[in-house]
Design an enzyme around this catalytic site. Sequence first.
Site, mmCIF file in Angstrom:
data_model
loop_
_atom_site.group_PDB
_atom_site.id
_atom_site.type_symbol
_atom_site.label_atom_id
_atom_site.label_comp_id
_atom_site.label_asym_id
_atom_site.label_seq_id
_atom_site.Cartn_x
_atom_site.Cartn_y
_atom_site.Cartn_z
ATOM 1 N N LYS A 101 45.677 38.239 47.947
ATOM 2 C CA LYS A 101 44.988 39.078 48.940
ATOM 3 C C LYS A 101 45.295 38.621 50.363
ATOM 4 O O LYS A 101 45.450 39.443 51.257
ATOM 5 C CB LYS A 101 43.488 39.101 48.662
ATOM 6 C CG LYS A 101 43.178 39.993 47.480
ATOM 7 C CD LYS A 101 41.708 40.048 47.154
ATOM 8 C CE LYS A 101 41.483 40.954 45.945
ATOM 9 N NZ LYS A 101 40.244 40.616 45.231
ATOM 10 N N LYS A 131 52.651 46.288 38.587
ATOM 11 C CA LYS A 131 51.295 46.558 38.119
ATOM 12 C C LYS A 131 50.665 47.671 38.952
ATOM 13 O O LYS A 131 50.784 47.656 40.184
ATOM 14 C CB LYS A 131 50.444 45.285 38.248
ATOM 15 C CG LYS A 131 49.022 45.465 37.762
ATOM 16 C CD LYS A 131 48.136 44.287 38.102
ATOM 17 C CE LYS A 131 47.497 44.454 39.464
ATOM 18 N NZ LYS A 131 46.350 43.568 39.722
ATOM 19 N N LYS A 138 45.959 49.544 43.876
ATOM 20 C CA LYS A 138 45.807 50.205 45.178
ATOM 21 C C LYS A 138 46.612 49.482 46.244
ATOM 22 O O LYS A 138 47.187 50.097 47.135
ATOM 23 C CB LYS A 138 44.332 50.211 45.580
ATOM 24 C CG LYS A 138 43.622 51.474 45.166
ATOM 25 C CD LYS A 138 42.126 51.272 45.131
ATOM 26 C CE LYS A 138 41.572 51.747 43.812
ATOM 27 N NZ LYS A 138 40.593 50.863 43.206
#
Length: 321
Positions: free
Chosen positions: A110, A190, A193
């Site tokens: 992230k 994968k 979003k």
Amino acid sequence: MRILSGIQPSGRPHIGNYFGMMEPAMQLQNEGDAFFFIADYHSLTSTHDPAVLRQNVRDLAIDFLACGLDPEKATFWRQSDVPEVTELTWILSCVTPMGLLERCVSYKDKIEQGIKPSHGLFAYPVLQAADILIFDSNVVPVGKDQKQHLEVSRDIAMKFNDRYGADLLVVPEPRIRETTATVPGLDGRKMSKSYDNTINIFEETKKKLRKKIMKVVTDSTPVEDPKNPDDSYILQLYQLFADKEKVAEMEASFRAGGQGYGYYKQELFETIWEFFLPMRARREKLEKDSDYVDGVLEEGAKKARAKAREVLDRVRNAVGM
Ligand code: TYM
């Protein structure tokens, strides 16, 4: 047996969420005491607009119910309606070694994607452990990307039991369905979003769904040539929706050659559209019935909260409160 899983309201759910978690979780509705929730506390790490968060929670509740979550069988609630979970998070934080969290790849991912590091983002797996442990959960159906978080939850439960007493917390088992552990996105990575490669369960219109499917990445084998079915993302997606015979037919057609990829994408598109049509119809009805949806979440929160209180009291007592 208690089955528990959660999903973040960080936008509309995609078919990775559907096959990785929602569908396997709903199958377990009949095998035990099913607990499913919308992880809005977790979403605060990435969604900072209150109106958007509220709308996402509502949409996700409707989407999950439309997909077949049965409130007669499963308890379904919004995470923040059971604030006990944040108290347990703190208590668990005090048995969680820093190293355990420092090793978590999803935090590092992230940060790499440009999300600003916050304490919440770093401590995210402890909140997830609390979600699971506060309901004495035995089985947690998730996609493969959650495997490490489940290991952290297990470690935390064991550390807590070591310090305060054996069997105080149930050590949960992840349940990852092999065939749909990682659903690929339009580009073969994968579906996520953050990679902008998703196909949503409920794309706004049929046209939008078609446009997306036409973006599935392929190689440049000419129309007339035979094609390799084994590394085709079209087929990987098609397998999720079509029965074995249909998949075998498409594979044979790939090998025979004579059709362009556009032809197979059209087939994939039609199959996906039809697959979700009954759920789309249910969704339309639910959309008009906010009272029903609110009622389900309220009722779910009541039930979940009663169980959470029981485990939290056990924990508070064990640690000396
Ligand atoms: P989230 O919201 O990212 O995803 C929800 C579920 O969907 C699965 N999933 C996938 N499975 C297969 N292929 C994919 N491409 C794919 N993308 C997503 C995820 O593995 C997940 O099972 N941290 C969790 C939410 C959570 C939770 C919990 C889960 C909070 N507390 C307690 C279980 C138990 C998350 O962000 O999932």
